[in-house]
Design a protein around this motif. Sequence first.
Motif, PDB file in Angstrom:
ATOM      1  N   PRO A 443      34.565  39.099  34.858  1.00  0.00           N
ATOM      2  CA  PRO A 443      35.701  39.469  34.010  1.00  0.00           C
ATOM      3  C   PRO A 443      35.623  39.295  32.386  1.00  0.00           C
ATOM      4  O   PRO A 443      36.170  40.062  31.824  1.00  0.00           O
ATOM      5  N   LEU A 444      34.989  38.176  32.122  1.00  0.00           N
ATOM      6  CA  LEU A 444      34.692  37.773  30.891  1.00  0.00           C
ATOM      7  C   LEU A 444      34.043  38.850  30.079  1.00  0.00           C
ATOM      8  O   LEU A 444      34.196  39.287  28.893  1.00  0.00           O
ATOM      9  N   TYR A 445      32.767  39.112  30.640  1.00  0.00           N
ATOM     10  CA  TYR A 445      31.519  40.095  29.915  1.00  0.00           C
ATOM     11  C   TYR A 445      32.074  41.288  30.329  1.00  0.00           C
ATOM     12  O   TYR A 445      31.600  42.318  29.285  1.00  0.00           O
ATOM     13  N   GLN A 446      32.133  41.732  31.549  1.00  0.00           N
ATOM     14  CA  GLN A 446      32.618  43.356  31.808  1.00  0.00           C
ATOM     15  C   GLN A 446      33.789  43.316  32.548  1.00  0.00           C
ATOM     16  O   GLN A 446      34.062  43.581  33.628  1.00  0.00           O
ATOM     17  N   PRO A 447      34.920  43.544  31.605  1.00  0.00           N
ATOM     18  CA  PRO A 447      36.567  43.097  32.270  1.00  0.00           C
ATOM     19  C   PRO A 447      36.844  44.582  32.870  1.00  0.00           C
ATOM     20  O   PRO A 447      37.330  44.688  33.919  1.00  0.00           O
ATOM     21  N   ARG A 448      36.222  45.595  32.329  1.00  0.00           N
ATOM     22  CA  ARG A 448      36.464  47.045  32.990  1.00  0.00           C
ATOM     23  C   ARG A 448      35.868  47.168  34.179  1.00  0.00           C
ATOM     24  O   ARG A 448      36.491  47.462  35.313  1.00  0.00           O
ATOM     25  N   ARG A 449      34.751  46.653  34.418  1.00  0.00           N
ATOM     26  CA  ARG A 449      33.826  46.771  35.651  1.00  0.00           C
ATOM     27  C   ARG A 449      34.486  45.921  36.616  1.00  0.00           C
ATOM     28  O   ARG A 449      34.464  46.158  37.786  1.00  0.00           O
TER      29      ARG A 449
END
Length: 476
Positions: A443-449
């Motif tokens: 969730p830090l790197y790809q929060p939307r995904r």
Amino acid sequence: MAAANYFESKCFLFFLLASLVVDGIVAAAAVPKQQRLDRISSLPGQPPVAFSQFSGYVTVDETHGRALFYWLIEATSVAEKKPLVLWLNGGPGCSSVAYGASEEIGPFRINKTGSSLYLNKYSWNTEANILFLESPSGVGFSYTNTSSDLKDSGDNRTAQDALIFLIRWMSRFPAYKHREFYIAGESYAGHYVPQLAKKIHYYNKAHSNPIINLRGFMVGNAVTDNYYDSIGTVTYWWSHSMISDKTYKSIMKDCNFTEEKSSARCDDAVSYAINHEFGDIDQYSIYTPSCLALTNGSRQHMRVKNALLHRRVSGYDPCTENYAERYYNRPDVQKAMHANTTGIPYKWTACSDVLIKNWKDSENSMLPIYKELIAAGQRIWVFSGDTDSVVPVTATRFSLGHLNLHIKTPWYPWYSGNQVGGWTEVYEGLTFATVRGAGHEVPLYQPRRAFIIFRSFLKGEKLPKSKRISLQLSFN
């Protein structure tokens, strides 16, 4: 006649107001006193929000004086109708407040100076009530009055204390009794989460009217099986050009991953790879910058089999962990959060080196628990960021592959907006998904995904197969 009507109206108004006052007193009395004391009015530097927050301590062992610190962040709307999700970070010995709440799925982010907070657009509390737990005792604000507890922590006691915490916490928050409940976490919480789920499953079987309505769990980049994780990790290093052919062959030849203690030749081969071939990279996110502000003395560690790998904090801003340590050591923040009420004789840190170095019992494999809970009908999702070299996607796939589950929906790309968010396969009893371009803390790197995965998990729906469905899912 007019006077009589006036008198009747006044009496009616009096009794109405009296009724409201009594109802208010009864309603207030129905809320446990400790819950009222745990309410957070506002955090220092916090932007205005409409949701409620609570934090404080729950004692899990009176004899040893062990108490676990929690932070409940209720849903942004109709909180009373939304599920409860417990989030755990791993380590072992790392804080869910530092990582889950402040870098990943919580509503707030901390600015560089540690002086204020700003909102996270993809906070998971838009979909659920999120309960962050600093576990085991000795992590973050959680404490023990028995110093020996810090040197003999392990999987079993961590799970048992977490179960006791939940039972006692729900007595403090009775509105959550019987509420739809899920557990989520990452990294070494790949042990914490299924082990706690198993404890809850057995607790529920032993009670005719259990208060914990566990429906399932989900884990990311999770430590799962020592043997298959180890082979998958070394394979990732080699397949992503992090190590030479020679070193890869040396590790595979000299390391017996079935043994509890590694040989000197194995340790030498792994150390050579890390110290001479990896280079100055963030092993938790191999394609993003390291935090230049961190020195060798401030690195953290994570257990992978018998080796300790140095962690350098990662992310779009690789130094976010530093901001958390500034913020949560502020006296006004601790006061607002009802934290450090006993005067813990050390600073709050994101991870505890003492716990990491003295972890006693660690199960070799979570796969038997997976099989048991799949048979019990629990919803289980496993996701994996594909740029993490510490608990990489290959490790997770090797481990899950040995569950030998029947495939319901074959491998396909899933979408986040107009882009492929990753790939997924749905098995009988388990869903696996990769997250494209995400490191260890997805969730830090790809929060939307990560948010799309979370929402799909809660709904029990497959990840979107097309751009059109993904866009509907994102904006509904």
